[in-house]
Design a protein around this motif. Sequence first.
Motif, PDB file in Angstrom:
ATOM      1  N   VAL A  39      -0.383  -8.986   4.150  1.00  0.00           N
ATOM      2  CA  VAL A  39      -1.537  -9.744   3.679  1.00  0.00           C
ATOM      3  C   VAL A  39      -2.719  -8.831   3.375  1.00  0.00           C
ATOM      4  O   VAL A  39      -3.359  -8.956   2.337  1.00  0.00           O
ATOM      5  N   ASP A  40      -3.002  -7.907   4.275  1.00  0.00           N
ATOM      6  CA  ASP A  40      -4.197  -7.082   4.094  1.00  0.00           C
ATOM      7  C   ASP A  40      -3.893  -5.604   3.880  1.00  0.00           C
ATOM      8  O   ASP A  40      -4.752  -4.752   4.045  1.00  0.00           O
ATOM      9  N   ARG A  41      -2.673  -5.291   3.480  1.00  0.00           N
ATOM     10  CA  ARG A  41      -2.310  -3.925   3.098  1.00  0.00           C
ATOM     11  C   ARG A  41      -1.955  -3.967   1.623  1.00  0.00           C
ATOM     12  O   ARG A  41      -1.520  -4.978   1.104  1.00  0.00           O
ATOM     13  N   GLU A  42      -2.124  -2.851   0.956  1.00  0.00           N
ATOM     14  CA  GLU A  42      -1.775  -2.828  -0.459  1.00  0.00           C
ATOM     15  C   GLU A  42      -1.042  -1.537  -0.793  1.00  0.00           C
ATOM     16  O   GLU A  42      -1.314  -0.481  -0.223  1.00  0.00           O
ATOM     17  N   GLY A  43      -0.094  -1.641  -1.704  1.00  0.00           N
ATOM     18  CA  GLY A  43       0.617  -0.472  -2.169  1.00  0.00           C
ATOM     19  C   GLY A  43      -0.290   0.367  -3.060  1.00  0.00           C
ATOM     20  O   GLY A  43      -1.137  -0.171  -3.774  1.00  0.00           O
ATOM     21  N   ASP A  44      -0.123   1.663  -3.006  1.00  0.00           N
ATOM     22  CA  ASP A  44      -1.005   2.549  -3.761  1.00  0.00           C
ATOM     23  C   ASP A  44      -0.193   3.734  -4.272  1.00  0.00           C
ATOM     24  O   ASP A  44       0.491   4.410  -3.500  1.00  0.00           O
ATOM     25  N   ILE A  45      -0.270   3.983  -5.568  1.00  0.00           N
ATOM     26  CA  ILE A  45       0.460   5.106  -6.157  1.00  0.00           C
ATOM     27  C   ILE A  45      -0.036   6.441  -5.598  1.00  0.00           C
ATOM     28  O   ILE A  45       0.737   7.387  -5.465  1.00  0.00           O
ATOM     29  N   LEU A  46      -1.310   6.509  -5.233  1.00  0.00           N
ATOM     30  CA  LEU A  46      -1.835   7.744  -4.635  1.00  0.00           C
ATOM     31  C   LEU A  46      -1.234   7.992  -3.250  1.00  0.00           C
ATOM     32  O   LEU A  46      -1.058   9.138  -2.846  1.00  0.00           O
ATOM     33  N   VAL A  56       5.987  -0.502  -1.678  1.00  0.00           N
ATOM     34  CA  VAL A  56       6.362  -1.785  -2.281  1.00  0.00           C
ATOM     35  C   VAL A  56       6.285  -2.892  -1.233  1.00  0.00           C
ATOM     36  O   VAL A  56       5.777  -3.989  -1.504  1.00  0.00           O
ATOM     37  N   LEU A  57       6.758  -2.606  -0.016  1.00  0.00           N
ATOM     38  CA  LEU A  57       6.680  -3.599   1.059  1.00  0.00           C
ATOM     39  C   LEU A  57       5.227  -3.904   1.416  1.00  0.00           C
ATOM     40  O   LEU A  57       4.880  -5.068   1.674  1.00  0.00           O
ATOM     41  N   GLN A  58       4.367  -2.899   1.425  1.00  0.00           N
ATOM     42  CA  GLN A  58       2.949  -3.147   1.690  1.00  0.00           C
ATOM     43  C   GLN A  58       2.367  -4.074   0.630  1.00  0.00           C
ATOM     44  O   GLN A  58       1.589  -4.961   0.939  1.00  0.00           O
ATOM     45  N   TYR A  59       2.728  -3.851  -0.606  1.00  0.00           N
ATOM     46  CA  TYR A  59       2.214  -4.645  -1.710  1.00  0.00           C
ATOM     47  C   TYR A  59       2.731  -6.083  -1.659  1.00  0.00           C
ATOM     48  O   TYR A  59       1.973  -7.025  -1.854  1.00  0.00           O
ATOM     49  N   SER A  60       4.025  -6.233  -1.366  1.00  0.00           N
ATOM     50  CA  SER A  60       4.650  -7.550  -1.499  1.00  0.00           C
ATOM     51  C   SER A  60       4.732  -8.364  -0.213  1.00  0.00           C
ATOM     52  O   SER A  60       4.807  -9.592  -0.282  1.00  0.00           O
ATOM     53  N   MET A  61       4.700  -7.730   0.948  1.00  0.00           N
ATOM     54  CA  MET A  61       4.971  -8.470   2.178  1.00  0.00           C
ATOM     55  C   MET A  61       3.840  -8.471   3.199  1.00  0.00           C
ATOM     56  O   MET A  61       3.971  -9.133   4.220  1.00  0.00           O
ATOM     57  N   SER A  94       2.664   1.888   8.800  1.00  0.00           N
ATOM     58  CA  SER A  94       2.542   1.548   7.386  1.00  0.00           C
ATOM     59  C   SER A  94       2.515   0.048   7.140  1.00  0.00           C
ATOM     60  O   SER A  94       1.919  -0.411   6.164  1.00  0.00           O
ATOM     61  N   LEU A  95       3.150  -0.727   7.999  1.00  0.00           N
ATOM     62  CA  LEU A  95       3.263  -2.167   7.747  1.00  0.00           C
ATOM     63  C   LEU A  95       2.398  -3.027   8.665  1.00  0.00           C
ATOM     64  O   LEU A  95       2.216  -4.210   8.403  1.00  0.00           O
ATOM     65  N   PHE A  96       1.864  -2.457   9.730  1.00  0.00           N
ATOM     66  CA  PHE A  96       1.027  -3.197  10.665  1.00  0.00           C
ATOM     67  C   PHE A  96      -0.401  -3.275  10.132  1.00  0.00           C
ATOM     68  O   PHE A  96      -0.902  -2.344   9.518  1.00  0.00           O
ATOM     69  N   SER A  97      -1.053  -4.379  10.406  1.00  0.00           N
ATOM     70  CA  SER A  97      -2.440  -4.552   9.968  1.00  0.00           C
ATOM     71  C   SER A  97      -3.392  -3.935  10.989  1.00  0.00           C
ATOM     72  O   SER A  97      -3.324  -4.229  12.174  1.00  0.00           O
ATOM     73  N   PHE A  98      -4.271  -3.094  10.510  1.00  0.00           N
ATOM     74  CA  PHE A  98      -5.278  -2.472  11.363  1.00  0.00           C
ATOM     75  C   PHE A  98      -6.669  -3.025  11.040  1.00  0.00           C
ATOM     76  O   PHE A  98      -7.673  -2.361  11.292  1.00  0.00           O
TER      77      PHE A  98
END
Length: 130
Positions: free
Chosen positions: A96-103, A89-94, A22-26
Amino acid sequence: MLKSIFFRISFISWMVLVTFSSLFSFSGVDTEGIDIPHFDKIVHFAFYFGMVVLGVLASREHLKEHFVLKKVLLVVFVFAVIYGMVIEVLQYSMTVDREGDILDVLANTFGAFVGMYLVRWLVYRIWPLK
């Protein structure tokens, strides 16, 4: 004893996999061969489905005679949902190339919900009642 350790290690390993994935950039990974619509939602569903199933199994083996299905299901389900929200929330805030998504949160929650009901169904169908 061995069964308890197996399920605990499985649950912890699953949590590490979910967190890392979830937190690593792919961004540099070639995914041209994978063209399944909404594949990421399927992955989110599977991650949190597995989290609940393994969490309940690990709790069942750890708690033994103190295991109360309804309490464990509720705790593991709530943990999974909150964990999924925190990860988004961590994806959104911490990252660079991941984003938080409500879906993604909805897919996580649905996976946890289905996992909870599958375990509940299995307990009442297969595991001996106490």
